[in-house]
Write an enzyme that holds these catalytic residues in place. Structure first.
Site, PDB file in Angstrom:
ATOM      1  N   SER A 270      -6.058   2.716   4.077  1.00 32.69           N
ATOM      2  CA  SER A 270      -5.177   3.853   4.365  1.00 32.69           C
ATOM      3  C   SER A 270      -5.839   5.208   4.128  1.00 32.69           C
ATOM      4  O   SER A 270      -5.507   6.185   4.780  1.00 32.69           O
ATOM      5  CB  SER A 270      -3.902   3.751   3.529  1.00 32.69           C
ATOM      6  OG  SER A 270      -4.216   3.903   2.157  1.00 32.69           O
TER       7      SER A 270
ATOM      8  N   THR B  74       0.830  -1.203   0.000  1.00 32.54           N
ATOM      9  CA  THR B  74       0.000   0.000   0.000  1.00 32.54           C
ATOM     10  C   THR B  74       0.873   1.265   0.000  1.00 32.54           C
ATOM     11  O   THR B  74       1.818   1.359   0.780  1.00 32.54           O
ATOM     12  CB  THR B  74      -0.894  -0.005   1.257  1.00 32.54           C
ATOM     13  OG1 THR B  74      -1.613  -1.240   1.289  1.00 32.54           O
ATOM     14  CG2 THR B  74      -1.874   1.157   1.241  1.00 32.54           C
ATOM     15  N   GLU B  75       0.520   2.200  -0.871  1.00 32.24           N
ATOM     16  CA  GLU B  75       1.245   3.475  -1.029  1.00 32.24           C
ATOM     17  C   GLU B  75       2.698   3.249  -1.439  1.00 32.24           C
ATOM     18  O   GLU B  75       3.544   4.114  -1.274  1.00 32.24           O
ATOM     19  CB  GLU B  75       1.190   4.335   0.240  1.00 32.24           C
ATOM     20  CG  GLU B  75      -0.171   4.421   0.925  1.00 32.24           C
ATOM     21  CD  GLU B  75      -1.277   5.011   0.056  1.00 32.24           C
ATOM     22  OE1 GLU B  75      -0.969   5.435  -1.081  1.00 32.24           O
ATOM     23  OE2 GLU B  75      -2.433   5.012   0.493  1.00 32.24           O
ATOM     24  N   LEU B  76       2.980   2.055  -1.940  1.00 33.32           N
ATOM     25  CA  LEU B  76       4.332   1.650  -2.314  1.00 33.32           C
ATOM     26  C   LEU B  76       5.297   1.771  -1.116  1.00 33.32           C
ATOM     27  O   LEU B  76       6.499   1.998  -1.281  1.00 33.32           O
ATOM     28  CB  LEU B  76       4.853   2.482  -3.496  1.00 33.32           C
ATOM     29  CG  LEU B  76       5.415   1.680  -4.687  1.00 33.32           C
ATOM     30  CD1 LEU B  76       4.406   0.686  -5.238  1.00 33.32           C
ATOM     31  CD2 LEU B  76       5.899   2.596  -5.799  1.00 33.32           C
TER      32      LEU B  76
END
Lengths: 400, 403
Positions: free
Chosen positions: B352, B151-153
């Site tokens: 997130s 998630t979100e790299l």
């Protein structure tokens, strides 16, 4: 006794305690024989059987709507146009309109509530020569949380105090501050404490709106509540820092914050910094049932005001079954004995007493019972009688 | 000399936004994600809107490109909560994704089903969410991802070690210069402390030219044409692959159609493929084709967000930190209830985006990020989230948990 009453707001259009005090006081005065013309700065359809209420609005204006807070007004002009008006302009419009309205009215005395109406009060006195009673529910230093505040507001207050025939302070604390801040001789200032009219408090029903909190109380949690505007005057940062300390000793405690104001975002951040974001609940502004039930769901009401000229909310709390903690820097501490009293800045002591009360239900019950007896004895009639005497002393003059 | 490859990767995600949920709802109703009465938050409306503006037209273009150019390949990541919403409200969009994958030239990356930051808070929960995502992808697309994106790299060495032990062949991260030093993102790498897994680093300059700057008239390279962009790639000497990673919604939602983004998407691949040395690759093809140039050491977490490239947009302020900690502190109690509705609600709260809405970093400048929040302010986002949290506590307590 004919009274021209100049006020800024009345319930249900009130943003705070000023409107409540004006309404309940007027009712008691009417009962004591006063014939009241109450002039409001906005349009209201609300009827009050004990006085005439007129809205003061300039000639080209059809109606005026008041926002929830003090800061702005919407004018609907005769030609249908809408204009938004700031409080400074609104004050001036009120002054001019009052000057027009009183041309057709007869009265013996002018009774003006707080700085917002002082210019109108002075104009009425100038036009008619009638005595002006300046009633002070708060001064600029209160509203600015002990700081200097707005110098333009202070100037209006100063002029009003100098020119008034008599000044009424809602507490000894306010009297002292007027004398200190504006160099007004103390014998020009009379203390008339606010009170509470029990008939205005709607009863609770059996179904509390805060079902979650009621449930959690059944699981061993406690609730500490504050109700009021989230503004510097009210001292809430002190309360939240105390709450952070309370949470260490009594972790199963909710802190219920009911109200809105310019400090809200800062308070949310502060709760998070204290590590109690999961236990502080911000409800926003509430009226009616949600407002009443907030008092009753709590184990303790806390009013941590930095500077509170009077402070009605602790009495409301007591009325709805909850004992109160108040700051010593409040007018109510002069009249309510059975409550916890702390200095607003003494967060450690605030936490200490909150924990003490939450952990001791006999203290809680005893405190509430005794406070309730005080509450039951309270009425506005004493204030009304004091005021009638003051009116008379200024209308029945020795010299013609 | 071997071919130069573009690895184009589009990330599609939509959270289950919360309804306007007050403390007066707590202990009464648990329908946190039923948003049909809140226009600004309405999940169905947003899915339908973005489907029309972005998913449907972009997938149509991608399918055209795949049909027209044998050398065209593309990679996707589709969060589980996104796919769930497509199934409910936009089955046509889902079908169009399935058609893409059926071509065999579209690869899907693995990630957490709930688009969460669970890796940093609860490893066991994280693994469950990765597994849930794997199942969902298998069910809907009949493929099994072999490359992981968090998630979100959000990436660090530890994540790479985990991904290797979980059997992934590759993993994605931001190619952030301050970390890379002399290295460029245009080669394959190996994460520090691993043996087999390969690391693909986002070329953020070229990616952001499309994702952020494309429609910006103040940018000195505006307008960005297929010719110009292709030239930039061709002129880059020191490169084997260009990892162009971006939000799927770049096409039609962040960059609007009237700015020419779809024309660009149509023409640039053709332009790039004009040179027979050039190609597009899936993650797996690139992993097959290129050997690691060096090891990349990222002990600290790097994300693809903001100038800071860290997690501060999600867990930077005390509100966010407390909200997310409070949620994960319930982990064991939630799991122990065996109540699947409760567990799933708790997982959807981990998405997130809920924490992103509480970000105060940009609030004072009042800026572009506001576009991605349904709330008037981060504080309102916080209050709304915490009210659902209180209700979660009620439900746990009712199940006998000590809370």
């Amino acid at each position: 006794m004919k009274v021209l009453m100049l006020g800024w707001e009345l319930p249900p259009h009130n943003s705070g305690g000023l409107g409540v005090a004006c309404l309940q006081l007027s009712k008691a005065l009417a009962k004591s024989g006063a014939d009241i013309d109450f002039i409001l700065p906005y349009s209201s359809d609300e009827k009050y059987e004990f006085m005439r209420v007129t809205s003061a609005q300039p000639k080209n204006v059809k109606s005026i709507f008041k926002s929830q807070a003090y800061d702005s007004y919407k004018y609907i002009l005769q030609d249908g146009k809408e204009v938004s008006v700031s409080i400074a302009d609104q004050q001036q419009a009120y002054e001019i309109a009052v000057g027009e309205i009183i041309k057709g009215k007869e009265f013996d005395v002018i009774h003006a509530h707080d700085w917002l109406t002082f210019r109108a009060g002075l104009r009425a006195k100038q036009q008619t020569g009638k005595p002006l009673i300046a009633h002070v529910h708060s001064i600029e230093r209160d509203r600015a949380g002990g700081k200097h505040g707005n110098p333009l507001v202070r100037e209006i207050e100063y002029t009003g105090f100098m020119m008034a025939d008599r000044i009424i302070a809602v507490s000894g604390r306010v009297k002292k501050m007027i004398a200190e801040d504006y160099s007004i001789p103390e014998d020009k200032i009379e203390v008339v404490h606010n009170s509470i009219d029990q008939s205005f408090l709607e009863p609770l029903d059996t179904n509390n709106a805060y079902k979650y909190l009621e449930y959690m109380k059944g699981q061993g949690w406690s609730v500490v509540v504050n109700i009021g505007r989230l503004t510097i005057q009210k001292g809430l940062p002190h309360f939240l820092r105390a709450a952070g300390e309370v949470a260490k000793f009594a972790p199963k405690t909710f802190f219920l914050i009911v109200g809105d104001g310019e400090q809200r975002d800062e308070l949310i951040e502060l709760a998070a910094e204290q590590g109690i974001a999961d236990r502080v609940i911000f409800t926003g502004f509430q009226r009616g049932k949600n407002w009443r039930d907030a008092y009753s769901v709590a184990d303790l009401f806390v009013m941590p005001s930095v500077s509170e000229p009077f402070g009605l909310t602790p009495l409301e709390a007591v009325a709805y079954g909850t004992p109160a903690m108040i700051s010593k820097q409040s007018g109510i501490s002069e009249v309510l004995q059975n409550c916890l009293k702390v200095d607003y800045w003494d967060e450690h002591e605030m936490a200490n007493q909150i924990v003490g009360l939450l952990q001791n239900s006999s203290l809680r019950d005893e405190l509430h019972q005794n406070a309730y007896r005080e509450y039951e004895r309270m009425s506005w009639s004493k204030a009304a009688n004091q005021l009638m005497d003051i009116y008379r002393s200024h209308t029945e003059k020795v010299f013609a | 000399m071997s071919k130069k490859a573009v690895v184009l990767y589009l990330h599609a995600h939509q959270p289950f936004r919360l309804r306007h949920y007050t403390i007066f709802d707590a202990a009464k109703q648990h329908n946190y994600f039923e948003t049909e009465n809140d226009y600004d938050y309405d999940n169905k409306r947003i899915i339908e809107k973005v489907a029309n503006k972005s998913y449907i037209p972009t997938n149509r273009k991608l399918l055209d490109l795949l049909n027209k150019h044998p050398g065209f390949h593309v990679n996707l990541s589709l969060s589980g909560v996104f796919l769930e919403q497509l199934e409910k409200w936009s089955p046509d969009t889902l079908k169009s994704f399935q058609e893409l994958v059926k071509t065999g030239r579209v690869e899907i990356a693995s990630e957490t089903y709930h688009h969460s930051l669970a890796f940093f808070y609860n490893r066991e929960e994280f693994e469950i969410q990765v597994e849930m995502h794997r199942k969902k992808i298998k069910e809907l697309f009949d493929v099994t991802p072999t490359v992981f994106r968090n998630t979100e790299l959000a990436y660090n060495n530890e994540l790479a070690e985990w991904a290797e032990s979980a059997g992934f062949k590759g993993i994605l991260a931001e190619g952030w210069d301050p970390v890379l030093g002399w290295k460029t993102s245009n080669y394959m790498y190996r994460p520090a402390g691993t043996k087999n897994i390969k690391l693909l680093l986002k070329n953020y300059k070229l990616s952001d030219d499309i994702a952020f700057r494309f429609g910006n008239k103040d940018w000195n390279e505006w307008p960005l044409t297929a010719d110009k962009f292709t030239n930039w790639l061709n002129e880059t000497k020191d490169a084997e692959l260009f990892n162009l990673f971006m939000d799927y919604e770049t096409f039609g939602e962040h960059q609007w159609e009237d700015k020419g983004i779809f024309d660009f998407l149509e023409h640039w691949p053709a332009k790039w493929l004009e040179n027979s040395e050039n190609t597009f690759m899936t993650f797996s093809q690139a992993i097959e084709a290129f050997e690691p140039k060096a090891e990349v050491d990222m002990p600290n977490t790097i994300t693809w967000a903001d100038a800071e490239r860290d997690l501060t947009a999600w867990i930077g302020n005390p509100m966010q930190q407390q909200a997310i900690k409070a949620l994960y502190d319930f982990s064991q109690k939630v799991i122990d209830t065996n109540d699947w509705d409760l567990i799933e609600d708790w997982r959807k709260l981990q998405t997130s985006d809920h924490f992103y809405y509480m970000c105060t970093k940009w609030f004072s400048d009042g800026d572009v990020h506001a576009y991605f929040s349904p709330y008037k302010s981060p504080y309102e986002g916080f209050i709304n989230f915490m009210n659902t949290y209180q209700d979660l506590r009620f439900r746990l307590s009712e199940k006998g948990a000590e809370v």
